[in-house]
Design an enzyme around this catalytic site. Structure first.
Site, PDB file in Angstrom:
ATOM      1  N   GLY A 190     -15.074   4.862   4.836  1.00 12.75           N
ATOM      2  CA  GLY A 190     -14.301   5.889   5.171  1.00 12.75           C
ATOM      3  C   GLY A 190     -14.761   6.595   6.419  1.00 12.75           C
ATOM      4  O   GLY A 190     -15.699   6.051   6.963  1.00 12.75           O
ATOM      5  N   THR A 205      -4.163   4.798  -1.443  1.00 13.34           N
ATOM      6  CA  THR A 205      -5.164   5.133  -0.659  1.00 13.34           C
ATOM      7  C   THR A 205      -5.862   6.311  -1.128  1.00 13.34           C
ATOM      8  O   THR A 205      -5.438   6.952  -2.146  1.00 13.34           O
ATOM      9  CB  THR A 205      -4.342   5.692   0.846  1.00 13.34           C
ATOM     10  OG1 THR A 205      -3.645   6.805   0.541  1.00 13.34           O
ATOM     11  CG2 THR A 205      -3.969   4.273   1.399  1.00 13.34           C
ATOM     12  N   GLN A 250       4.945   6.967  16.156  1.00 15.62           N
ATOM     13  CA  GLN A 250       3.973   6.611  15.215  1.00 15.62           C
ATOM     14  C   GLN A 250       3.175   5.457  15.802  1.00 15.62           C
ATOM     15  O   GLN A 250       1.930   5.375  15.496  1.00 15.62           O
ATOM     16  CB  GLN A 250       5.141   6.071  14.248  1.00 15.62           C
ATOM     17  CG  GLN A 250       4.439   5.100  12.993  1.00 15.62           C
ATOM     18  CD  GLN A 250       4.986   4.062  12.683  1.00 15.62           C
ATOM     19  OE1 GLN A 250       6.148   3.473  13.272  1.00 15.62           O
ATOM     20  NE2 GLN A 250       4.747   3.321  11.835  1.00 15.62           N
ATOM     21  N   HIS A 294     -13.791  -3.179  14.389  1.00 15.22           N
ATOM     22  CA  HIS A 294     -13.570  -1.927  13.774  1.00 15.22           C
ATOM     23  C   HIS A 294     -13.546  -0.989  15.239  1.00 15.22           C
ATOM     24  O   HIS A 294     -14.321  -1.422  16.168  1.00 15.22           O
ATOM     25  CB  HIS A 294     -14.782  -1.432  13.050  1.00 15.22           C
ATOM     26  CG  HIS A 294     -14.703  -0.073  12.402  1.00 15.22           C
ATOM     27  ND1 HIS A 294     -15.098   1.180  13.322  1.00 15.22           N
ATOM     28  CD2 HIS A 294     -14.103   0.489  11.380  1.00 15.22           C
ATOM     29  CE1 HIS A 294     -15.093   2.166  12.420  1.00 15.22           C
ATOM     30  NE2 HIS A 294     -14.305   1.914  11.551  1.00 15.22           N
ATOM     31  N   GLU A 314       0.783  -1.269  -0.072  1.00 16.64           N
ATOM     32  CA  GLU A 314       0.006   0.065  -0.013  1.00 16.64           C
ATOM     33  C   GLU A 314       1.194   1.144   0.044  1.00 16.64           C
ATOM     34  O   GLU A 314       1.667   1.287   0.708  1.00 16.64           O
ATOM     35  CB  GLU A 314      -0.754  -0.018   1.346  1.00 16.64           C
ATOM     36  CG  GLU A 314      -1.953   1.294   1.339  1.00 16.64           C
ATOM     37  CD  GLU A 314      -2.361   1.528   2.592  1.00 16.64           C
ATOM     38  OE1 GLU A 314      -3.537   0.871   2.902  1.00 16.64           O
ATOM     39  OE2 GLU A 314      -1.954   2.310   3.352  1.00 16.64           O
TER      40      GLU A 314
HETATM   41  P1  FAD Z   1     -17.806  -0.605   6.907  1.00 12.93           P
HETATM   42  O1  FAD Z   1     -17.445  -2.020   6.406  1.00 12.93           O
HETATM   43  O2  FAD Z   1     -18.993   0.276   6.408  1.00 12.93           O
HETATM   44  O3  FAD Z   1     -17.813  -0.777   8.644  1.00 12.93           O
HETATM   45  C1  FAD Z   1     -17.864   0.390   9.342  1.00 12.93           C
HETATM   46  C2  FAD Z   1     -18.491   0.161  10.400  1.00 12.93           C
HETATM   47  O4  FAD Z   1     -20.071  -0.268  10.481  1.00 12.93           O
HETATM   48  C3  FAD Z   1     -18.183  -1.264  11.322  1.00 12.93           C
HETATM   49  O5  FAD Z   1     -17.970  -1.334  12.665  1.00 12.93           O
HETATM   50  C4  FAD Z   1     -19.261  -2.398  10.902  1.00 12.93           C
HETATM   51  O6  FAD Z   1     -19.502  -3.354  11.568  1.00 12.93           O
HETATM   52  C5  FAD Z   1     -20.522  -1.279  10.917  1.00 12.93           C
HETATM   53  N1  FAD Z   1     -21.401  -1.921   9.697  1.00 12.93           N
HETATM   54  C6  FAD Z   1     -21.393  -2.170   8.609  1.00 12.93           C
HETATM   55  N2  FAD Z   1     -22.499  -2.540   7.940  1.00 12.93           N
HETATM   56  C7  FAD Z   1     -23.357  -2.135   8.842  1.00 12.93           C
HETATM   57  C8  FAD Z   1     -24.801  -1.903   8.962  1.00 12.93           C
HETATM   58  N3  FAD Z   1     -25.574  -2.309   7.739  1.00 12.93           N
HETATM   59  N4  FAD Z   1     -25.599  -1.690  10.077  1.00 12.93           N
HETATM   60  C9  FAD Z   1     -24.976  -1.596  11.157  1.00 12.93           C
HETATM   61  N5  FAD Z   1     -23.498  -1.384  11.264  1.00 12.93           N
HETATM   62  C10 FAD Z   1     -22.863  -1.683   9.998  1.00 12.93           C
HETATM   63  N6  FAD Z   1      -9.868   5.293   5.139  1.00 12.93           N
HETATM   64  C11 FAD Z   1      -9.717   6.345   4.070  1.00 12.93           C
HETATM   65  O7  FAD Z   1     -10.221   7.314   4.204  1.00 12.93           O
HETATM   66  N7  FAD Z   1      -8.939   6.225   2.786  1.00 12.93           N
HETATM   67  C12 FAD Z   1      -8.290   4.839   2.539  1.00 12.93           C
HETATM   68  O8  FAD Z   1      -7.705   4.604   1.575  1.00 12.93           O
HETATM   69  C13 FAD Z   1      -8.496   3.904   3.508  1.00 12.93           C
HETATM   70  N8  FAD Z   1      -7.865   2.744   3.277  1.00 12.93           N
HETATM   71  C14 FAD Z   1      -8.116   1.657   4.171  1.00 12.93           C
HETATM   72  C15 FAD Z   1      -7.588   0.519   3.820  1.00 12.93           C
HETATM   73  C16 FAD Z   1      -7.693  -0.802   4.719  1.00 12.93           C
HETATM   74  C17 FAD Z   1      -7.229  -2.306   4.442  1.00 12.93           C
HETATM   75  C18 FAD Z   1      -8.281  -0.395   5.843  1.00 12.93           C
HETATM   76  C19 FAD Z   1      -8.695  -1.695   7.013  1.00 12.93           C
HETATM   77  C20 FAD Z   1      -8.803   0.702   6.312  1.00 12.93           C
HETATM   78  C21 FAD Z   1      -8.744   1.975   5.332  1.00 12.93           C
HETATM   79  N9  FAD Z   1      -9.504   3.127   5.467  1.00 12.93           N
HETATM   80  C22 FAD Z   1      -9.207   4.005   4.664  1.00 12.93           C
HETATM   81  C23 FAD Z   1     -10.027   3.174   6.915  1.00 12.93           C
HETATM   82  C24 FAD Z   1     -11.883   3.168   6.798  1.00 12.93           C
HETATM   83  O9  FAD Z   1     -12.314   4.024   5.770  1.00 12.93           O
HETATM   84  C25 FAD Z   1     -12.282   3.251   8.258  1.00 12.93           C
HETATM   85  O10 FAD Z   1     -11.739   2.141   8.966  1.00 12.93           O
HETATM   86  C26 FAD Z   1     -13.659   3.416   8.160  1.00 12.93           C
HETATM   87  O11 FAD Z   1     -14.003   4.020   9.608  1.00 12.93           O
HETATM   88  C27 FAD Z   1     -14.482   2.035   7.996  1.00 12.93           C
HETATM   89  O12 FAD Z   1     -14.436   1.785   6.806  1.00 12.93           O
HETATM   90  P2  FAD Z   1     -14.965   0.312   6.063  1.00 12.93           P
HETATM   91  O13 FAD Z   1     -15.054   0.469   4.633  1.00 12.93           O
HETATM   92  O14 FAD Z   1     -14.272  -0.642   6.891  1.00 12.93           O
HETATM   93  O15 FAD Z   1     -16.559   0.528   6.747  1.00 12.93           O
END
Ligand code: FAD
Length: 288
Positions: A108, A48, A214, A151, A17
């Protein structure tokens, strides 16, 4: 090529990444990073996507360079928080024009200054909405995020696993995990995921610890836990940057070696745009 095919053809897939440089720095500064990483022959490189609107165009530009200039598969991150369907469609169109067929679909986070942000106002509330939308928009390979320790905002690990399964069912081809520092956490998470029939590749994300400040910042942001071994290491070397860096690279190398020994589908390294450190880790595990 779709990255999901890579996991079928070749194991383990080593991937990286990177993040776009700050908007105040020329985009070219990342190309030196890329050249160092490409020498290591990665399966793919992910880029990212800046939360809060920063550097967003750069994700496409850099992913396109990886794919079209260096001929390495690119995985473009894309977040949906605060974006409309039309905006997401525009971004997907732009990616398609650059031949990028792999997208990491993320929810996000809201801007840091947005207190009590209401996700229900958004066209996309969760990453699962974005996964479904991308899959319905074209022939993409879609990755998503997974959290071996849950999360940071989830109330129960079982809920997190439930929503992860739902997300995968919307069309996720493979998952990449958030960083963690104890492989037992990953193996346990993988077992739980398989138990609920999450059957796609689950790729551990590894971030080397390079200095004490960090690690504290990262852990406080993402909620990963600090195992005793790491705590002892930071206490011992934290005041000596050179020794700390050496110990951190050794720690990450041991994590990667153990994962490879246990037959993982791949390892995704959070490079922090530092190819020299990644080179050292891969040399330590016989992959460079
Ligand atoms: P989701 O999968 O939507 O989950 C978020 C939370 O909501 C979880 O607690 C989940 O259990 C809960 N949830 C999901 N669906 C539901 C539902 N239907 N009802 C109730 N609760 C629900 N951030 C950036 O801004 N830019 C990046 O490039 C970036 N890259 C990343 C790469 C990786 C590999 C990882 C692990 C994270 C990255 N992030 C990035 C961070 C990420 O955007 C955050 O962790 C964000 O808070 C959650 O995104 P998610 O896609 O996991 O969300």
């Amino acid at each position: 090529m779709k990255i999901s095919n890579l996991y079928q053809q070749k194991k383990p897939v080593i991937s990286f990444e990177i993040f776009p440089p700050k908007s105040t720095a020329p985009v070219e500064t990342v190309y030196q990073t890329l050249e160092g990483l490409i020498k290591l022959n990665p399966g793919f490189i992910s880029v990212t996507y800046g939360a809060g609107g920063s550097n967003r165009d750069r994700t496409k530009e850099i992913a396109s360079t990886i794919k079209n200039k260096y001929k390495v598969e690119a995985l473009a991150h894309l977040t949906c928080v605060g974006q409309t369907v039309d905006e997401i469609n525009q971004i997907l169109k732009g990616l398609q024009e650059e031949n990028i067929e792999n997208v990491l679909a993320l929810r996000g986070d809201p801007p840091a200054d947005a207190q009590g942000y209401d996700f229900s106002d958004s066209d996309f509330k969760y990453a699962s909405d974005l996964v479904r939308h991308i899959k319905n928009s074209g022939d993409y390979c879609v990755a998503a995020a997974a959290y071996p320790e849950g999360h940071i905002h989830c109330r129960r690990l079982s809920d997190d696993l439930h929503w992860l399964k739902y997300k995968v069912e919307q069309g996720v081809d493979f998952l990449i995990t958030q960083l963690y520092y104890d492989n037992r956490v990953f193996y346990n998470f993988l077992e739980n995921a398989r138990r609920v029939n999450i059957n796609c590749p689950v790729i551990p994300g590894i971030m080397p610890v390079l200095n004490a400040k960090q690690i504290k910042r990262i852990i406080s942001l993402c909620g990963a836990s600090m195992p005793a071994k790491l705590l002892i290491m930071v206490d011992k070397f934290g005041d000596n940057p050179e020794d700390m860096e050496k110990a951190g690279l050794e720690y990450a190398s041991n994590q990667v070696q153990d994962l490879l020994d246990n037959g993982v589908d791949g390892v995704h390294l959070y490079t922090m745009n530092k190819p020299q450190h990644i080179t050292e880790i891969l040399k330590n595990v016989g992959k460079a």
